[in-house]
Write an enzyme that holds these catalytic residues in place. Sequence first.
Site, PDB file in Angstrom:
ATOM      1  N   PHE A   1      10.222   3.240  -6.254  1.00 33.53           N
ATOM      2  CA  PHE A   1       9.543   4.221  -5.374  1.00 33.53           C
ATOM      3  C   PHE A   1       8.485   5.030  -6.139  1.00 33.53           C
ATOM      4  O   PHE A   1       8.407   6.251  -6.009  1.00 33.53           O
ATOM      5  CB  PHE A   1      10.539   5.196  -4.730  1.00 33.53           C
TER       6      PHE A   1
ATOM      7  N   LYS B   1      15.477   0.220   7.665  1.00 28.93           N
ATOM      8  CA  LYS B   1      15.302  -1.011   6.890  1.00 28.93           C
ATOM      9  C   LYS B   1      16.564  -1.286   6.091  1.00 28.93           C
ATOM     10  O   LYS B   1      17.015  -0.439   5.317  1.00 28.93           O
ATOM     11  CB  LYS B   1      14.101  -0.874   5.949  1.00 28.93           C
TER      12      LYS B   1
ATOM     13  N   ASN C   1      10.717  -7.079  -8.261  1.00 33.19           N
ATOM     14  CA  ASN C   1      10.179  -5.768  -8.598  1.00 33.19           C
ATOM     15  C   ASN C   1      11.317  -4.776  -8.799  1.00 33.19           C
ATOM     16  O   ASN C   1      12.342  -4.846  -8.142  1.00 33.19           O
ATOM     17  CB  ASN C   1       9.203  -5.289  -7.512  1.00 33.19           C
TER      18      ASN C   1
ATOM     19  N   ASN D   1      16.297  -0.437  -6.185  1.00 35.50           N
ATOM     20  CA  ASN D   1      15.730   0.116  -7.414  1.00 35.50           C
ATOM     21  C   ASN D   1      15.847   1.630  -7.553  1.00 35.50           C
ATOM     22  O   ASN D   1      15.341   2.209  -8.503  1.00 35.50           O
ATOM     23  CB  ASN D   1      14.255  -0.306  -7.530  1.00 35.50           C
ATOM     24  N   THR D   2      16.500   2.287  -6.588  1.00 41.23           N
ATOM     25  CA  THR D   2      16.811   3.710  -6.722  1.00 41.23           C
ATOM     26  C   THR D   2      18.330   3.802  -6.801  1.00 41.23           C
ATOM     27  O   THR D   2      19.019   3.358  -5.878  1.00 41.23           O
ATOM     28  CB  THR D   2      16.270   4.507  -5.509  1.00 41.23           C
TER      29      THR D   2
ATOM     30  N   ASP E   1       0.848  -1.185   0.000  1.00 41.68           N
ATOM     31  CA  ASP E   1       0.000   0.000   0.000  1.00 41.68           C
ATOM     32  C   ASP E   1       0.892   1.247   0.000  1.00 41.68           C
ATOM     33  O   ASP E   1       1.087   1.914   1.012  1.00 41.68           O
ATOM     34  CB  ASP E   1      -0.942  -0.009   1.207  1.00 41.68           C
TER      35      ASP E   1
ATOM     36  N   ASN F   1      15.090  -5.991   3.474  1.00 42.39           N
ATOM     37  CA  ASN F   1      14.468  -5.604   2.208  1.00 42.39           C
ATOM     38  C   ASN F   1      14.669  -6.743   1.199  1.00 42.39           C
ATOM     39  O   ASN F   1      15.108  -7.835   1.555  1.00 42.39           O
ATOM     40  CB  ASN F   1      15.108  -4.295   1.708  1.00 42.39           C
TER      41      ASN F   1
ATOM     42  N   SER G   1      16.387  -0.207  -0.769  1.00 40.21           N
ATOM     43  CA  SER G   1      15.778  -0.659  -2.023  1.00 40.21           C
ATOM     44  C   SER G   1      16.862  -0.703  -3.098  1.00 40.21           C
ATOM     45  O   SER G   1      17.643   0.232  -3.230  1.00 40.21           O
ATOM     46  CB  SER G   1      14.679   0.303  -2.465  1.00 40.21           C
TER      47      SER G   1
END
Length: 368
Positions: free
Chosen positions: A125, A229, A121, A188-189, A75, A258, A186
Amino acid sequence: MSNSFMYKLAKPFLFKMDPESAHHLIIDGMGAAAKVPGVPGLLSTIWGTKSSPELAVDLFGLHFQHPIGLAAGLDKNAKAVTGFSKIGLSFMEVGTVTPKGQSGNEQPRLFRLPPDEALINRMGFNNDGADAMAKRLAKLGKCKIPLAVNIGKNKVTPNEQAADDYRACVQKLFPYGDFFVVNISSPNTPDLRALQHGDELRELLNAVKDEMGKQAERHGEMPKPILVKIAPDNTEEQLEYMAEAIQLSGMSGIIATNTTISRDGLTHGNAGETGGLSGRPLTQRSTEIIRSLYRMTKGKLPIIGSGGIFTADDAYEKILAGASLVEVYTAMIYKGPGLFKEIHSGLIERLRRDGFTRITQAVGAGHR
């Protein structure tokens, strides 16, 4: 009709859809359904868990009815908080949210690996931004379960200015989160994971702590707990450094872990996709990280265990390794919301089997 049977009927339809479309359907559907009178009560009847004193956890000055929560990423924009608070979770994270809204990476960016019970994934973000989340949470009022706001930096913000982004998120969202999670892990950044190491980590955490103090004063409240995290792809040496820096900067705890960039043992064709891997392949690695962190911090820094929790055994192993709370994400996609009730009753069975009267006695028991 059992709650797991209902999801079994829906799952083939959802799994025929593109993963991201299915994700939006669930989140938007839950958000809309929770606004219909009587529906939140119905969700609670079907999927809710009964209050069991032996599973209760008091941590960070908050009360958790049991240790099972929802990880960030599902979410992202706090659209379905009411719905999620009714399906048997004891807490949830929203986000990752960044100061400004951003579209994230190009699609497709979410991939299922069914035989591996995993997801990859590279969302990047994607979110509506901190102002939009604040507006939504203000309308919602007090959440029935502890709510964590997971914060990150915008893709265009260089690492040298990352602290400003994390500060901005705390400024805008302070009134709405019961606790905050600093996401520096993450994959992905670009360059985000570099913030986990060296002076950058200490400086970033000091800035977030400073901002939290300022906002607490401004709102006439106590500072909210802050957790960090971390990634599973750290060496023991890196973990030692991180644990020390996180403790010294006065953070309230760690979320381990993560997603991973490792691809060990995968069988599905999507294994070659770039991004963070979550789900079953992460179960063991995240438990090892929890075990190491608990040992390094002598059990003094609370840990939330996340990564590959599909069964009560998975959750219990993380608790024995040192996790005070646990989080689920990928398993919910594969098994549906009936999973929370299943883990809840399974944990009670395991406690009784091992002679514990409260879940808190089992935390770190694997080390004793």
